[in-house]
Design a protein around this motif. Structure first.
Motif, PDB file in Angstrom:
ATOM      1  N   LEU A  42       0.863  -1.472   0.255  1.00 23.65           N
ATOM      2  CA  LEU A  42       0.143  -0.114   0.524  1.00 23.65           C
ATOM      3  C   LEU A  42       1.103   1.478  -0.523  1.00 23.65           C
ATOM      4  N   ASN A  43       2.702   1.239   0.723  1.00 24.61           N
ATOM      5  CA  ASN A  43       2.590   2.639   0.622  1.00 24.61           C
ATOM      6  C   ASN A  43       3.582   2.339  -0.671  1.00 24.61           C
ATOM      7  N   VAL A  44       3.500   1.287  -1.376  1.00 21.80           N
ATOM      8  CA  VAL A  44       4.645   1.949  -2.735  1.00 21.80           C
ATOM      9  C   VAL A  44       3.391   2.018  -3.550  1.00 21.80           C
ATOM     10  N   ILE A  45       2.241   2.044  -3.807  1.00 20.81           N
ATOM     11  CA  ILE A  45       0.807   2.026  -4.585  1.00 20.81           C
ATOM     12  C   ILE A  45       0.349   3.681  -3.965  1.00 20.81           C
ATOM     13  N   ASN A  46       1.009   3.911  -2.827  1.00 23.68           N
ATOM     14  CA  ASN A  46      -0.015   5.441  -2.076  1.00 23.68           C
ATOM     15  C   ASN A  46       1.054   6.117  -3.044  1.00 23.68           C
ATOM     16  N   LYS A  47       2.979   5.787  -3.075  1.00 25.77           N
ATOM     17  CA  LYS A  47       3.644   7.352  -3.561  1.00 25.77           C
ATOM     18  C   LYS A  47       3.680   6.987  -5.179  1.00 25.77           C
ATOM     19  N   VAL A  48       3.724   5.692  -5.578  1.00 29.28           N
ATOM     20  CA  VAL A  48       3.391   6.212  -7.277  1.00 29.28           C
ATOM     21  C   VAL A  48       2.241   6.937  -7.699  1.00 29.28           C
ATOM     22  N   ALA A  49       0.666   6.489  -6.873  1.00 25.34           N
ATOM     23  CA  ALA A  49      -0.422   7.718  -7.086  1.00 25.34           C
ATOM     24  C   ALA A  49       0.081   8.674  -6.660  1.00 25.34           C
ATOM     25  N   THR A  50       1.047   9.184  -5.937  1.00 26.72           N
ATOM     26  CA  THR A  50       1.325  10.657  -5.816  1.00 26.72           C
ATOM     27  C   THR A  50       2.072  11.209  -7.094  1.00 26.72           C
ATOM     28  N   ILE A  51       3.404  10.305  -7.122  1.00 28.72           N
ATOM     29  CA  ILE A  51       3.889  10.765  -8.297  1.00 28.72           C
ATOM     30  C   ILE A  51       3.206  11.062 -10.007  1.00 28.72           C
ATOM     31  N   MET A  52       2.739  10.136  -9.282  1.00 32.85           N
ATOM     32  CA  MET A  52       1.696   9.831 -11.342  1.00 32.85           C
ATOM     33  C   MET A  52       0.260  11.588 -11.022  1.00 32.85           C
ATOM     34  N   GLY A  53      -0.212  11.516  -9.680  1.00 32.36           N
ATOM     35  CA  GLY A  53      -1.227  12.351 -10.014  1.00 32.36           C
ATOM     36  C   GLY A  53      -0.432  14.438  -9.697  1.00 32.36           C
ATOM     37  N   CYS A  54       0.831  14.346  -9.581  1.00 33.45           N
ATOM     38  CA  CYS A  54       1.449  15.230  -9.358  1.00 33.45           C
ATOM     39  C   CYS A  54       1.602  15.547 -11.458  1.00 33.45           C
ATOM     40  N   LEU A  55       2.163  13.926 -12.163  1.00 32.32           N
ATOM     41  CA  LEU A  55       2.894  14.145 -13.413  1.00 32.32           C
ATOM     42  C   LEU A  55       1.721  14.284 -14.163  1.00 32.32           C
ATOM     43  N   MET A  56       0.192  14.106 -13.829  1.00 29.75           N
ATOM     44  CA  MET A  56      -1.017  14.282 -14.710  1.00 29.75           C
ATOM     45  C   MET A  56      -0.684  15.835 -14.591  1.00 29.75           C
ATOM     46  N   TYR A  57      -0.566  16.377 -13.815  1.00 25.91           N
ATOM     47  CA  TYR A  57      -1.546  18.275 -13.789  1.00 25.91           C
ATOM     48  C   TYR A  57       0.064  19.241 -13.815  1.00 25.91           C
ATOM     49  N   ILE A  58       1.221  18.619 -14.335  1.00 23.08           N
ATOM     50  CA  ILE A  58       2.507  18.906 -14.818  1.00 23.08           C
ATOM     51  C   ILE A  58       2.276  18.610 -16.013  1.00 23.08           C
ATOM     52  N   SER A  59       1.861  17.962 -16.729  1.00 22.74           N
ATOM     53  CA  SER A  59       1.178  18.274 -18.184  1.00 22.74           C
ATOM     54  C   SER A  59       0.477  19.254 -19.011  1.00 22.74           C
ATOM     55  N   TYR A  60       0.157  19.893 -17.319  1.00 24.67           N
ATOM     56  CA  TYR A  60      -0.370  21.509 -18.053  1.00 24.67           C
ATOM     57  C   TYR A  60       0.390  22.438 -19.395  1.00 24.67           C
ATOM     58  N   ILE A  61       2.184  22.131 -18.403  1.00 26.65           N
ATOM     59  CA  ILE A  61       3.072  23.159 -19.410  1.00 26.65           C
ATOM     60  C   ILE A  61       2.974  23.301 -20.639  1.00 26.65           C
ATOM     61  N   PRO A  62       2.972  22.210 -21.491  1.00 25.80           N
ATOM     62  CA  PRO A  62       3.164  22.039 -22.385  1.00 25.80           C
ATOM     63  C   PRO A  62       1.516  22.980 -23.098  1.00 25.80           C
ATOM     64  N   GLN A  63       0.767  22.814 -22.422  1.00 27.35           N
ATOM     65  CA  GLN A  63      -0.853  23.853 -22.700  1.00 27.35           C
ATOM     66  C   GLN A  63      -0.535  25.666 -22.565  1.00 27.35           C
ATOM     67  N   ILE A  64      -0.069  25.514 -21.741  1.00 26.20           N
ATOM     68  CA  ILE A  64       0.320  26.625 -21.042  1.00 26.20           C
ATOM     69  C   ILE A  64       1.474  27.737 -21.823  1.00 26.20           C
ATOM     70  N   TYR A  65       2.666  26.842 -22.345  1.00 25.51           N
ATOM     71  CA  TYR A  65       3.337  27.693 -24.289  1.00 25.51           C
ATOM     72  C   TYR A  65       2.663  27.628 -24.902  1.00 25.51           C
ATOM     73  N   ARG A  66       1.543  27.610 -25.223  1.00 27.94           N
ATOM     74  CA  ARG A  66       0.491  26.944 -26.625  1.00 27.94           C
ATOM     75  C   ARG A  66       0.055  28.660 -26.197  1.00 27.94           C
ATOM     76  N   ASN A  67      -0.880  28.952 -25.038  1.00 24.60           N
ATOM     77  CA  ASN A  67      -1.465  29.471 -24.491  1.00 24.60           C
ATOM     78  C   ASN A  67      -0.921  30.983 -24.737  1.00 24.60           C
ATOM     79  N   PHE A  68       0.476  30.773 -24.603  1.00 27.25           N
ATOM     80  CA  PHE A  68       1.409  32.112 -24.455  1.00 27.25           C
ATOM     81  C   PHE A  68       1.180  32.495 -26.105  1.00 27.25           C
ATOM     82  N   SER A  69       1.511  31.274 -27.186  1.00 25.73           N
ATOM     83  CA  SER A  69       1.965  31.650 -28.473  1.00 25.73           C
ATOM     84  C   SER A  69       1.407  31.863 -29.401  1.00 25.73           C
TER      85      SER A  69
END
Length: 93
Positions: free
Chosen positions: A13-40
């Motif tokens: 459960l601790n491993v699942i907890n850590k992996v899910a937390t990292i994946m959740g963060c990465l999912m939202y960090i993927s907005y960076i290309p959209q932010i660049y698109r907005n600025f372009s």
């Protein structure tokens, strides 16, 4: 009756907890290309980042009110930050 190994179960459960937390963060960090698109000058659709921001806000609120569930809070806080930046940069770029 089969006896469960609580230590092994807690470790998995601790491993699942850590992996899910990292994946959740990465999912939202993927907005960076959209932010660049907005600025372009090629802004993205408003609905997806707006609803993602709202959803992340609800999950962070739940995590705070539910005994400060840090994995829930940590994995969704970037959704608020990057979602809001994406929404704002749609209009102000």
């Amino acid at each position: 009756m089969k006896k469960h190994n609580n230590n092994a179960e807690n470790n998995s459960l601790n491993v699942i907890n850590k992996v899910a937390t990292i994946m959740g963060c990465l999912m939202y960090i993927s907005y960076i290309p959209q932010i660049y698109r907005n600025f372009s000058g090629d802004p993205v659709s408003l609905l997806q980042p707006l609803f993602a921001t709202f959803n992340a806000s609800l999950w962070v609120t739940y995590g705070i009110k539910h005994d400060y569930e840090l994995p829930i809070i940590i994995s969704n806080a970037p959704g608020i930050i990057f979602g809001l930046i994406t929404v704002v940069t749609i209009y102000f770029h």
